[in-house]
Design an enzyme around this catalytic site. Structure first.
Site, short mmCIF file in Angstrom:
data_model
loop_
_atom_site.label_atom_id
_atom_site.label_comp_id
_atom_site.label_asym_id
_atom_site.label_seq_id
_atom_site.Cartn_x
_atom_site.Cartn_y
_atom_site.Cartn_z
N LYS A 81 0.90 -1.29 0.07
CA LYS A 81 0.08 0.13 -0.05
C LYS A 81 1.01 1.35 -0.11
CE LYS A 81 -3.37 -1.41 3.42
NZ LYS A 81 -3.68 -1.25 4.68
N ARG A 117 -13.75 -3.67 13.14
CA ARG A 117 -13.87 -3.63 11.67
C ARG A 117 -14.27 -4.67 11.11
NH1 ARG A 117 -8.83 -1.18 8.42
NH2 ARG A 117 -8.31 -3.30 7.93
C1 LIG Z 1 -3.08 -2.15 5.75
C2 LIG Z 1 -3.33 -3.33 6.42
C3 LIG Z 1 -2.49 -3.98 7.10
C4 LIG Z 1 -1.02 -3.22 7.55
O1 LIG Z 1 -0.99 -2.29 7.97
P1 LIG Z 1 0.30 -1.30 8.52
O2 LIG Z 1 -0.21 -0.47 9.73
O3 LIG Z 1 0.51 -0.50 7.40
O4 LIG Z 1 1.43 -2.42 9.00
C5 LIG Z 1 -2.63 -5.23 7.55
N1 LIG Z 1 -3.86 -5.68 7.49
C6 LIG Z 1 -4.91 -5.05 6.80
C7 LIG Z 1 -6.19 -5.83 6.76
C8 LIG Z 1 -4.82 -4.02 6.21
O5 LIG Z 1 -5.76 -3.35 5.49
#
Ligand SMILES: *Cc1c(COP(=O)(O)O)cnc(C)c1O
Length: 365
Positions: A35, A134
């Site tokens: 991301k 969530r």
């Molecule tokens: C974005 C995301 C992550 C990673 O999150 P970070 O805080 O960037 O490590 C992990 N799991 C899900 C479901 C996500 O959407």
């Protein structure tokens, strides 16, 4: 061209290696979350490769569009889709992702049909909600039954494991209590299906502190980490944790000075609201030498999301297109046309990537 953001890929590789080694000491494998890469260049591939050199076991992203783009760019690694999918994108999910996070039985049934049609086996990590509220199945019995149902009734889906998400909507801290519950649920499912689950996924960056203080419950063997690898600033400055291998200089933002003037520090006239409807506080510290650089909230989200590398420069505020700096204490002479360099926080980094105005460069060494 400015504003410009440079991505230091070797620094991302270094942090990935640090995080992966720390994880390995705790029996955990890391999926690198890409991301925050831009759509317009080959950023995804460059960042994915840096993460892989650093030792991540596989890759993940939350958007199907990104995963499709990574495949177009020739990324052949195992890719996990993070956002529970929309019904309409299931054909793409099966075609381009190797596995996905799931929580809805209807979606799982449709996914099974799609995988059968494409003659593929698709990996599933079933999500359970441990209080962050969530995604994920909340009721423990329904969760258990759904996992067993995938194993027994959906032959084109492979139940890779289970997972949870914390620190997102409900701001819940991952801890021994909630993550032990995840391990407990995994063990119960394993008993019912008569085999080990490959993955028990205990969250993302917000779980990393448990690796540092060795409190991660045994049995959690997987984390999905984006921010912690890409930019360690928040972990170091907000959480104040001794992550000595995380870096704040993986991304550098540069903007050009368009005005330098000596001006009062306190606005003149009746104070009401700024460009965003807020009334900030202004402190009268007399006349100050100020510079305006051509970058604004449209590019960085908020003026306090950028930190000048030269610490004698102070960010005073900004609006959509302008950032106002106090350069009175700066030792280096400055003039219009000069470039000021900043370290972004995660918010600014994400905004810069989304801003069509910021040029993104990849630096390989
Ligand atoms: C974005 C995301 C992550 C990673 O999150 P970070 O805080 O960037 O490590 C992990 N799991 C899900 C479901 C996500 O959407």
């Amino acid at each position: 061209m400015y504003p410009k953001m440079t991505v230091y890929l070797n620094r991302i590789e270094d942090t990935a290696r640090y995080v992966c080694e720390l994880a390995a000491e705790n029996g955990v494998r890391i999926t690198g979350v890409v991301k925050s890469s831009d759509n317009y260049s080959n950023s995804y591939k460059a960042i994915a490769e840096a993460m892989k050199r650093g030792g991540v076991a596989s890759l993940a992203d939350s958007r199907m569009k990104t995963i499709e783009r990574m495949r177009e760019l020739g990324v052949e690694d195992h890719i996990l889709l993070l956002r529970i999918p929309q019904m309409w994108e299931l054909p793409k999910v099966v075609e381009f992702a190797d596995a996905s996070l799931q929580s809805d039985p209807g979606t799982l049934a449709a996914l099974e049909e799609e995988a059968a049609a494409q003659e593929k086996t698709h990996g599933v990590i079933l999500m359970t909600d441990l209080g962050d509220l969530r995604e994920g199945i909340f009721d423990p019995d329904v969760f258990h039954e759904t996992a067993v149902w995938i194993e027994r009734e959906l032959p084109h889906l492979h139940l890779l494991g289970i997972g949870t998400n914390l620190g997102c909507y409900g701001s819940i801290v991952p801890d021994v209590t909630n993550l032990s519950l995840l391990v407990e649920r995994a063990r119960a499912i394993e008993k019912s299906i008569g085999r080990k689950l490959e993955i028990v996924s205990g969250g993302g960056t917000s779980t990393l502190p448990m690796l540092l203080d060795r409190t991660l419950p045994e049995g959690i063997n997987h984390l999905r980490v984006g921010e912690g690898i890409l930019l360690g600033r928040d972990l170091v400055t907000i959480w104040k944790l001794p992550f000595d291998g995380l870096r704040m200089d993986t991304y550098v933002v540069e903007a050009q000075i368009v005005e330098i003037e000596e001006k009062p520090s306190y606005p003149i006239g009746r104070i009401f609201v700024d460009a965003f409807g807020n009334t900030p506080e202004y402190i009268d510290s007399g006349m100050r030498m100020k510079a305006i650089v051509a970058i604004g909230k449209r590019d960085i989200g908020s003026h306090d999301a950028l930190f000048p590398i030269d610490e004698t420069i102070k960010v005073l505020g900004g609006s959509s297109d302008h950032l106002i700096l106090d350069i009175t204490d700066c030792k280096v002479p400055m003039s219009v046309g000069d470039i000021v360099a900043f370290l972004p926080n995660y918010q600014a980094l994400v905004n810069c990537i989304e801003s069509s105005d910021v040029t993104i460069l990849h630096h390989f060494d």
